[in-house]
Design a protein around this motif. Structure first.
Motif, PDB file in Angstrom:
ATOM      1  N   UNK A  60       0.829  -1.306  -0.182  1.00 58.99           N
ATOM      2  CA  UNK A  60       0.166  -0.068   0.036  1.00 58.99           C
ATOM      3  C   UNK A  60       0.674   1.159   0.069  1.00 58.99           C
ATOM      4  N   UNK A  61       2.106   1.354   0.395  1.00 59.28           N
ATOM      5  CA  UNK A  61       2.871   2.426   0.409  1.00 59.28           C
ATOM      6  C   UNK A  61       3.269   2.698  -1.060  1.00 59.28           C
ATOM      7  N   UNK A  62       3.642   1.871  -1.667  1.00 57.36           N
ATOM      8  CA  UNK A  62       4.349   2.116  -3.090  1.00 57.36           C
ATOM      9  C   UNK A  62       3.061   2.324  -3.922  1.00 57.36           C
ATOM     10  N   UNK A  63       1.856   1.693  -3.738  1.00 56.33           N
ATOM     11  CA  UNK A  63       0.723   2.176  -4.374  1.00 56.33           C
ATOM     12  C   UNK A  63      -0.250   2.998  -4.230  1.00 56.33           C
ATOM     13  N   UNK A  64       0.011   3.598  -2.925  1.00 55.89           N
ATOM     14  CA  UNK A  64      -0.866   4.570  -2.515  1.00 55.89           C
ATOM     15  C   UNK A  64      -2.243   3.996  -2.060  1.00 55.89           C
ATOM     16  N   UNK A 140       6.692   7.310  -5.907  1.00 57.17           N
ATOM     17  CA  UNK A 140       6.685   6.511  -4.428  1.00 57.17           C
ATOM     18  C   UNK A 140       7.921   5.407  -4.640  1.00 57.17           C
ATOM     19  N   UNK A 141       8.177   4.831  -5.521  1.00 59.10           N
ATOM     20  CA  UNK A 141       9.211   3.816  -6.012  1.00 59.10           C
ATOM     21  C   UNK A 141      10.582   4.543  -5.446  1.00 59.10           C
ATOM     22  N   UNK A 142      10.763   5.837  -5.997  1.00 57.53           N
ATOM     23  CA  UNK A 142      12.048   6.469  -5.588  1.00 57.53           C
ATOM     24  C   UNK A 142      12.348   7.067  -4.142  1.00 57.53           C
ATOM     25  N   UNK A 143      10.990   7.296  -3.819  1.00 53.60           N
ATOM     26  CA  UNK A 143      11.205   7.637  -2.195  1.00 53.60           C
ATOM     27  C   UNK A 143      11.419   6.595  -1.664  1.00 53.60           C
ATOM     28  N   UNK A 144      10.990   5.488  -1.894  1.00 52.27           N
ATOM     29  CA  UNK A 144      11.347   4.121  -0.864  1.00 52.27           C
ATOM     30  C   UNK A 144      12.842   3.781  -1.082  1.00 52.27           C
ATOM     31  N   UNK A 145      13.238   3.917  -2.521  1.00 50.25           N
ATOM     32  CA  UNK A 145      14.650   3.486  -2.640  1.00 50.25           C
ATOM     33  C   UNK A 145      15.369   4.448  -1.910  1.00 50.25           C
ATOM     34  N   UNK A 165      17.839  11.598 -11.353  1.00 50.23           N
ATOM     35  CA  UNK A 165      17.930  12.640 -10.371  1.00 50.23           C
ATOM     36  C   UNK A 165      18.200  12.441  -9.127  1.00 50.23           C
ATOM     37  N   UNK A 166      17.770  11.395  -8.389  1.00 52.38           N
ATOM     38  CA  UNK A 166      17.861  11.019  -7.118  1.00 52.38           C
ATOM     39  C   UNK A 166      19.083  10.469  -6.744  1.00 52.38           C
ATOM     40  N   UNK A 167      19.813  10.054  -7.660  1.00 48.67           N
ATOM     41  CA  UNK A 167      21.024   9.166  -7.629  1.00 48.67           C
ATOM     42  C   UNK A 167      22.143  10.004  -7.010  1.00 48.67           C
TER      43      UNK A 167
END
Length: 180
Positions: A60-64, A140-145, A165-167
Motif C-alpha cells: 500500500x505504501x508503493x501503490x498509495x 513512490x518507488x524512488x522515495x522508498x529506494x 535525478x535522485x542518484x
C-alpha cells in the motif's frame, strides 16, 4: 568339517552385527530427517509469515493504497508454491497475472523491497525496474529506494531521468553509433 561350521557361524554373527548396525543407522537417519523436516517447516512458516507481513506493509505504501498478500498453494510448507495476490486501489482481488505491466512491476518491487526490509543486504542491483511505472508510482518507488539507501546500496540501471535525478552517483554509458 568343524572349522567350516565354525566359519559359517562366525560369518553369520558378523552379518547379523552388520545388519543390526545398518538397522540402527537407518532408524537414526529417519529420526534426523524427521527433525530436519520439522525444523525446516517451522523456519519456512516463520519466514513466510514475516515476509508476508512486510509485503502487506510495503504494497500500500508503493501503490498509495490497496492490499496484497502471499498465499501458499497447499498446506505442506515443504512442497507448497506461493501465489501473489494483489489488489491495487480501485481494483478487485486478482493474481499478479491479471495486473497491468506497471502494476506487476510495482507489485514485484514491493515484494523485493519487503525481502530487503526483512533480510537486509549490503547491495541490490535493479535493472530497468522503473521502465513500466507511471510518474506517480515512480515517485513512490524512488522515495522508498532513497529511504532504504541508508541500509542498502542500490545500483540502479535506468533510462528514466527522474530516477537518475535522485542518484548520489551517476555513471553514464554510451555507445558509438555504427553504420553499415
Amino acid at each position: 568339517l568343524y572349522s567350516s561350521a565354525a566359519s559359517d557361524v562366525y560369518k553369520r554373527q558378523y552379518l547379523d552385527r552388520q545388519n543390526e548396525d545398518l538397522s540402527e543407522a537407518l532408524i537414526t537417519l529417519e529420526s534426523v530427517i524427521r527433525r530436519i523436516d520439522r525444523e525446516t517447516r517451522q523456519r519456512f512458516k516463520d519466514t513466510f509469515e514475516s515476509l508476508n507481513n512486510y509485503f502487506r506493509e510495503f504494497f500500500p505504501r508503493l501503490f498509495g493504497g490497496g492490499d496484497a498478500v502471499l498465499e501458499l498453494t497447499e498446506d505442506d510448507f515443504l512442497t507448497a508454491g506461493v501465489t501473489v495476490m494483489a489488489r491495487p486501489p480501485g481494483k478487485r482481488n486478482s493474481t499478479i497475472h491479471l495486473l497491468s505491466g506497471g502494476e506487476k512491476a510495482l507489485t514485484a518491487i514491493s515484494l523485493l523491497l519487503a525481502i530487503f526490509e526483512f533480510q537486509p543486504s549490503p547491495f541490490c542491483v535493479l535493472d530497468e525496474v522503473d521502465a513500466p511505472l507511471d510518474d506517480v508510482n515512480l515517485g513512490r518507488y524512488l522515495q522508498k529506494i532513497k529511504s532504504m539507501s541508508n541500509e542498502t546500496q542500490f545500483l540502479v540501471i535506468t533510462h528514466n531521468k527522474l530516477t537518475m535525478e535522485i542518484a548520489d552517483t551517476l555513471f553514464g554509458v554510451t555507445m558509438q553509433a555504427v553504420s553499415y
